[in-house]
Design an enzyme around this catalytic site. Sequence first.
Site, PDB file in Angstrom:
ATOM      1  CG  ASP A  70     -32.397  72.811  55.426  1.00  0.00           C
ATOM      2  OD1 ASP A  70     -32.975  71.947  54.744  1.00  0.00           O
ATOM      3  OD2 ASP A  70     -32.846  73.250  56.499  1.00  0.00           O
ATOM      4  CD  GLU A 246     -39.716  73.729  51.190  1.00  0.00           C
ATOM      5  OE1 GLU A 246     -40.409  74.445  51.940  1.00  0.00           O
ATOM      6  OE2 GLU A 246     -39.486  72.531  51.430  1.00  0.00           O
TER       7      GLU A 246
END
Length: 574
Positions: A70, A246
């Site tokens: 991430d 997302e």
Amino acid sequence: MKKNVIAIITGILLFSPFSLSSQTKTNKKLQKGVPTFSKFIYQGNDKVYNENPLKSNEFYTPILQGCYPDPSITRKGDDYYLVNSSFAFFPGVPIFHSKDLVNWTQIGNVLERPTQLKVQDIEMSAGVYAPDIAYNPHNDTFYMITTHIGGGLGNIVVKTKDPRQGWGDPIRLEFNGIDPALFFDDDGKAYLVHNDAPDHGKELYSGHRVIKQWEYDVENDRVIPGTDKIIVDGGVDITKRPIWIEGPHIYKKDGRYFLMCAEGGTGDWHSEVIFVSENPRGPFKPAPNNPILTQRYFAKDRKDKVDWAGHADLVQAPDGKYYGVFLAIRPNNKQRVNSGRETFILPVDWSGEFPVFENGLIPLSPKLKMPEGVQNQTGMNGFFPNGNFTFNDDFSSKSLDHRWIAVRGPREGFVNITKDGLQIKPFQTNIKERKPISALFHRQQHKTFSTTVNMNYVPATETDLAGIVCYQKESFNYVFGITQKGNDSYILLVRTDKNKSTLIASEKVDVSKPIQLQVEADEDNYRFDYSVDNQGFRNVGGTVSGDILSTDVAGGFTGALIGLYSTSSNDFQP
């Protein structure tokens, strides 16, 4: 994040200067039940790097190997800063600095203090993930905003004027959902975007999510009540039932606003998509050429496979060129994901209306061309290594290397650096518990590697154990350590799979001398060995499978860790 995120929300070849004989003398003075570790060596030997040596104008991607998922990136002047998810690791949110996007140095962690990080009893893949780092030129401030699942924090933001000097305590933000990111417009206004569930009763299918936006009050660090609005419903085309939109980020180019998101879940359908608007508040229209990054369309048995690419962030270099960092995985020969989600980088072509990751829609290459004027110094001069490398740590520094992490609690709670090495004081906590454990971890960064460490240790009771662990989480791990039974000491190998522990093998061992412990992996095959003479190694348990160390077997979002472990709550006997 992956499909189970909503359920989560709800429910170290150089030897040190002292000799073996001096170690033996030291061993007699050891405190029983407290191990001292020294001469830690981690060495990677992946085939892909042996077969693809670098030319002078090339560098490897991933730029951060092992569990560094991430990624988010920002720039101030010619300084780049990058952060990653950290889940239940402590300290949290590793932060890296670079001047050129090739050579990176870890300068610390954003969340380093117990006041910033509440992970003491959480599931391994809860905690802190999907951080966003952004620089606001209007007040010369850096922001790191993230979702902290568990610990009662929720969505939080921390700030600093200088990422090298530490970050403030968390400010809790009053909104639901995950994956928040901040955007600071040219006029000084700020906006926050995040993933959320659809409005109550409007979820059309499993994985249906929305991107929501708020106006953000920079003076008071809060979302402005009543300004929330849905700017993406479902994904690029809701009629195709897209899942898990997302990881949103907003960028401004040529007066227009671009929203980039991950879509398809963080597994094998992962991708990155882009939208555009004339206004920061939308409406946002998807690009006709979506996705702009993915690896999902290619043969499953392709050479040097990289997969699951997505969850990206863009940064513009001073010369105007764009680059994108993103997560992806490199599965082993059994298609298992033991090294976890890693940080990759690609140049981005934004010569047209929409950005496209260069060669991001073909099978990814392990090498990239160096940006003009940059010299590859990875693994030298303090820069983070990549490719095949060796990491040595004799624990002679006053402080631990940033690569060493703990789980669910501060390292300082159980670590003591001495002239003889690193002492790990045992907790009355077993590694199979969802609690802080007395174990110091290094990420597995290769599919093929070896790790060796010296240990001086005499267990005091049958509940004492110390050694090496290979760890995915409390319910999936291998423990290779020494314990006591009666008046004798034994080395044992225990496999824990779905919370069920099995003794693989054990044998009596002489602890009056220092011992070397070793774990070796060749793709999915792992071996645990020991030596009492610093020469030959003896195997315990044969070759075992690394299946339980894989993300796709154990579940969650983390990669495998290699740990130096000590406990006074051992529950397994030879």
